[in-house]
Design an enzyme around this catalytic site. Structure first.
Site, PDB file in Angstrom:
ATOM      1  N   VAL A  34      -5.262  -2.773  -2.379  1.00 49.06           N
ATOM      2  CA  VAL A  34      -5.083  -4.228  -2.404  1.00 49.06           C
ATOM      3  C   VAL A  34      -4.769  -4.754  -1.010  1.00 49.06           C
ATOM      4  CG1 VAL A  34      -3.563  -6.056  -3.283  1.00 49.06           C
ATOM      5  CG2 VAL A  34      -4.417  -4.292  -4.827  1.00 49.06           C
ATOM      6  N   ARG A 177     -11.171  -5.341  -8.622  1.00 53.19           N
ATOM      7  CA  ARG A 177     -11.483  -4.063  -9.260  1.00 53.19           C
ATOM      8  C   ARG A 177     -11.862  -3.057  -8.189  1.00 53.19           C
ATOM      9  NH1 ARG A 177     -16.277  -6.705 -12.431  1.00 53.19           N
ATOM     10  NH2 ARG A 177     -16.245  -7.791 -10.442  1.00 53.19           N
ATOM     11  N   GLY A 283      -8.851   4.292 -17.233  1.00 56.51           N
ATOM     12  CA  GLY A 283      -7.922   4.934 -16.302  1.00 56.51           C
ATOM     13  C   GLY A 283      -7.653   4.011 -15.134  1.00 56.51           C
ATOM     14  N   CYS A 286      -3.701   1.003 -12.611  1.00 60.80           N
ATOM     15  CA  CYS A 286      -3.026  -0.194 -13.126  1.00 60.80           C
ATOM     16  C   CYS A 286      -2.780  -0.221 -14.634  1.00 60.80           C
ATOM     17  CB  CYS A 286      -3.826  -1.438 -12.736  1.00 60.80           C
ATOM     18  SG  CYS A 286      -3.851  -1.690 -10.956  1.00 60.80           S
ATOM     19  N   ARG A 353      -6.216   8.253  -9.837  1.00 58.97           N
ATOM     20  CA  ARG A 353      -4.948   7.945 -10.517  1.00 58.97           C
ATOM     21  C   ARG A 353      -5.218   7.599 -11.990  1.00 58.97           C
ATOM     22  NH1 ARG A 353      -2.324   3.725  -6.270  1.00 58.97           N
ATOM     23  NH2 ARG A 353      -4.500   3.094  -6.115  1.00 58.97           N
TER      24      ARG A 353
HETATM   25  P1  NAD Z   1      -1.565   1.876  -2.985  1.00 60.69           P
HETATM   26  O1  NAD Z   1      -0.603   2.904  -3.428  1.00 60.69           O
HETATM   27  O2  NAD Z   1      -2.993   2.216  -2.784  1.00 60.69           O
HETATM   28  O3  NAD Z   1      -1.058   1.217  -1.618  1.00 60.69           O
HETATM   29  C1  NAD Z   1       0.256   0.891  -1.327  1.00 60.69           C
HETATM   30  C2  NAD Z   1       0.449   1.106   0.168  1.00 60.69           C
HETATM   31  O4  NAD Z   1       1.704   0.561   0.561  1.00 60.69           O
HETATM   32  C3  NAD Z   1       0.457   2.582   0.571  1.00 60.69           C
HETATM   33  O5  NAD Z   1      -0.455   2.782   1.620  1.00 60.69           O
HETATM   34  C4  NAD Z   1       1.892   2.822   1.032  1.00 60.69           C
HETATM   35  O6  NAD Z   1       2.011   3.808   2.037  1.00 60.69           O
HETATM   36  C5  NAD Z   1       2.257   1.428   1.538  1.00 60.69           C
HETATM   37  N1  NAD Z   1       3.706   1.190   1.609  1.00 60.69           N
HETATM   38  C6  NAD Z   1       4.660   1.504   0.716  1.00 60.69           C
HETATM   39  N2  NAD Z   1       5.869   1.107   1.152  1.00 60.69           N
HETATM   40  C7  NAD Z   1       5.669   0.505   2.352  1.00 60.69           C
HETATM   41  C8  NAD Z   1       6.535  -0.102   3.304  1.00 60.69           C
HETATM   42  N3  NAD Z   1       7.850  -0.156   3.121  1.00 60.69           N
HETATM   43  N4  NAD Z   1       6.000  -0.606   4.430  1.00 60.69           N
HETATM   44  C9  NAD Z   1       4.652  -0.525   4.643  1.00 60.69           C
HETATM   45  N5  NAD Z   1       3.802   0.052   3.785  1.00 60.69           N
HETATM   46  C10 NAD Z   1       4.294   0.561   2.650  1.00 60.69           C
HETATM   47  O7  NAD Z   1      -1.431   0.680  -4.035  1.00 60.69           O
HETATM   48  P2  NAD Z   1      -2.577  -0.342  -4.510  1.00 60.69           P
HETATM   49  O8  NAD Z   1      -3.491   0.333  -5.445  1.00 60.69           O
HETATM   50  O9  NAD Z   1      -3.095  -1.068  -3.320  1.00 60.69           O
HETATM   51  O10 NAD Z   1      -1.676  -1.339  -5.390  1.00 60.69           O
HETATM   52  C11 NAD Z   1      -0.693  -2.159  -4.784  1.00 60.69           C
HETATM   53  C12 NAD Z   1      -0.204  -3.161  -5.803  1.00 60.69           C
HETATM   54  O11 NAD Z   1      -1.294  -3.973  -6.242  1.00 60.69           O
HETATM   55  C13 NAD Z   1       0.365  -2.552  -7.086  1.00 60.69           C
HETATM   56  O12 NAD Z   1       1.405  -3.368  -7.547  1.00 60.69           O
HETATM   57  C14 NAD Z   1      -0.792  -2.593  -8.055  1.00 60.69           C
HETATM   58  O13 NAD Z   1      -0.383  -2.630  -9.395  1.00 60.69           O
HETATM   59  C15 NAD Z   1      -1.463  -3.889  -7.657  1.00 60.69           C
HETATM   60  N6  NAD Z   1      -2.906  -3.954  -7.943  1.00 60.69           N
HETATM   61  C16 NAD Z   1      -3.699  -2.870  -7.705  1.00 60.69           C
HETATM   62  C17 NAD Z   1      -5.058  -2.959  -7.965  1.00 60.69           C
HETATM   63  C18 NAD Z   1      -5.959  -1.773  -7.749  1.00 60.69           C
HETATM   64  O14 NAD Z   1      -7.089  -1.793  -8.261  1.00 60.69           O
HETATM   65  N7  NAD Z   1      -5.552  -0.746  -7.035  1.00 60.69           N
HETATM   66  C19 NAD Z   1      -5.612  -4.158  -8.454  1.00 60.69           C
HETATM   67  C20 NAD Z   1      -4.778  -5.245  -8.647  1.00 60.69           C
HETATM   68  C21 NAD Z   1      -3.417  -5.135  -8.389  1.00 60.69           C
END
Ligand code: NAD
Length: 456
Positions: A34, A177, A283, A286, A353
């Site tokens: 994201v 997505r 899967g 989320c 995941r």
């Molecule tokens: P992710 O785990 O891929 O990315 C999170 C990133 O944040 C990681 O790179 C991590 O190292 C970094 N991080 C953590 N703590 C940090 C800090 N203190 N300072 C700087 N960086 C830090 O997660 P994601 O899949 O991008 O999802 C993020 C959020 O968005 C979640 O809440 C998820 O539910 C939501 N979301 C995800 C998706 C998806 O398809 N992946 C879609 C919509 C919403």
């Protein structure tokens, strides 16, 4: 910041574009799926973006313009934005937020030990921000967060030195997505913005308006409603997939073709045709965690989300049904050699995941099968989850000498394999196609025993 303009004034289906907009300075905290799609997308809109990532290995890759995972078109977008000097990466939060107007937080919000959302990464970022926030900076929660988190973050900031210093917390949940993240970022179906400070909400809306080439429905609301919308949306989508999976199971028993049923019911606009493809279970990072949170939230209020709880149970059963289909073809799993194609939770991503493929493979290994697998993009990530899994160099190496080929991810390239050759190299010509990716008639002609989902 005042609450001068009424929120009603801001609420409209199509946010009016009134007057020239300028790029603003944005900080995005978290360089994941994201965070990176948003950071590169905002940079492409004309904003100046700094992305903070704390994982040093990931940061090193990003600084070189390399994407740490596979997501179509995103690496090119990041590179272009770096070259245009509108996107940079750092680990230094304190420096990164200097002079920014909006700070988007996109860190992970996984399930905690109690089954509810673990907000520790978000709270850690908030505490760091409380020391360095500048007046009038806007914190935008883009991570998926439980209802009430916006207010919780506000109170952490107030208790940690920000009281009487102006700041605002806005929720802007993300709906992209994986596998289609770039397209979804530039062509969203809606943009949801929740907050109580109208100038802050308007600024976040303007960040999007600057880059949108077509009108997009904006939903302007309060923090709690914005938070709720994201969970309500994911729970509904998971229910829809769960429903068609259950239909497929019943169609198998009745000798009815689920694809024809799904097409016909999907033609009713009240149902809609998307997300009506049966498979091995949904899967991704989320759905599972969001449904758990949603159920837990309801229970904490003495209420039960019966449908949501059933969707979670139904999805677990789906993995077992796939294993049963394999068993039906090969007999005992102990000692059988199973060739698996596809490990990512869906095509066009390297993300494993909560992948149904991982759940199915784990079950097969536990029952004594020898499993070899191949995925075009997710081999490395899968190996981290399942060290015992043998990864092959190619689809053909995976399948050679196996008792059953199992397709678990709908990569289109699996359709183009030479099935005549595969037939000749397999020990027993069994195929379980959990994505209904192949053509049963063609495979039967080669001599395969083919099983799809709801197509018997
Ligand atoms: P992710 O785990 O891929 O990315 C999170 C990133 O944040 C990681 O790179 C991590 O190292 C970094 N991080 C953590 N703590 C940090 C800090 N203190 N300072 C700087 N960086 C830090 O997660 P994601 O899949 O991008 O999802 C993020 C959020 O968005 C979640 O809440 C998820 O539910 C939501 N979301 C995800 C998706 C998806 O398809 N992946 C879609 C919509 C919403």
């Amino acid at each position: 910041m005042t609450q001068s303009k009424s929120m009603k004034q801001l609420s409209s289906q199509f946010f009016e574009n009134n007057g020239p907009l300028k790029g603003i300075n944005i900080c995005v905290i978290g360089g994941g799926f994201v965070g990176l799609a948003s950071a590169a997308g905002f940079a492409q809109f004309g904003h100046a973006v700094v992305c903070v990532e704390k994982d040093s290995r990931r940061l090193e890759q990003l600084m070189k313009g390399q994407l740490p995972f596979f997501e179509p078109e995103l690496e090119e977008l990041i590179l272009r934005s770096i070259q245009a000097k509108r996107l940079s990466f750092t680990a230094d939060l304190r420096q990164a937020i200097k002079g920014q107007r909006a700070i988007f937080i996109t860190v992970g919000t996984p399930t905690g030990a109690d089954g509810r959302t673990d907000l520790s990464a978000l709270e850690e970022v908030t505490l760091s921000l409380s020391e360095v926030l500048e007046p009038d900076q806007i914190i935008v929660l883009k991570s998926t967060v439980p209802v009430g988190t916006g207010k919780h973050i506000e109170s952490i900031l107030s208790q940690n030195g920000r009281k009487n210093k102006p700041f605002a917390v806005v929720n802007n949940p993300e709906f992209l997505r994986e596998g289609n993240a770039v397209n979804d970022f530039f062509r969203p179906q809606r943009i949801v913005i929740g907050g109580s400070v109208s100038e802050a909400v308007e600024l976040v809306a303007n960040i999007y308006k600057l880059g949108m080439s077509q009108p997009v429905p904006f939903v302007i609301t309060n923090n709690e409603t914005a938070e709720m919308i994201k969970y309500a949306s994911n729970a509904f989508l998971a229910a829809k997939v769960g429903y068609v999976n259950e239909l497929a199971g019943l169609c198998d028993l009745l000798g009815v073709n689920v694809l024809e049923v799904a097409r016909a019911i999907g033609l009713d606009p009240r149902i809609g045709s998307e997300f009506l493809e049966p498979g091995p279970g949904w899967g991704g990072s989320c759905f599972h965690k969001d449904l758990k949170e949603f159920s837990g939230l309801a229970e904490s209020k003495g209420y039960s989300l019966l449908i949501t709880a059933a969707v979670l149970a139904s999805n677990d059963r789906q993995h077992n049904l796939v294993v049963e289909k394999i068993k039906k073809l090969v007999g005992t799993l102990k000692g059988s050699k199973i060739g698996v194609l596809g490990l990512a939770f869906k095509a066009n991503t390297s993300d494993v995941r909560e992948s149904p493929a991982i759940a199915v493979v784990k079950n097969l290994l536990e029952q004594g099968a020898k499993v070899t697998a191949f995925d075009p993009k997710a081999n490395g990530a899968a190996k981290e989850h399942l060290p015992a899994l043998e990864i092959a160099e190619s689809p053909y190496d995976t399948i050679r000498d196996s008792d059953c080929l199992v397709i678990l991810t709908e990569w289109r390239e699996f359709q183009l394999l030479d099935f005549k050759l595969i037939f000749e190299t397999m020990r027993r010509p069994n195929i379980v196609d959990t994505r209904n990716l192949l053509t049963p008639e063609l495979l039967s002609r080669f001599g395969f025993n083919y099983t799809g989902m709801g197509q018997t």
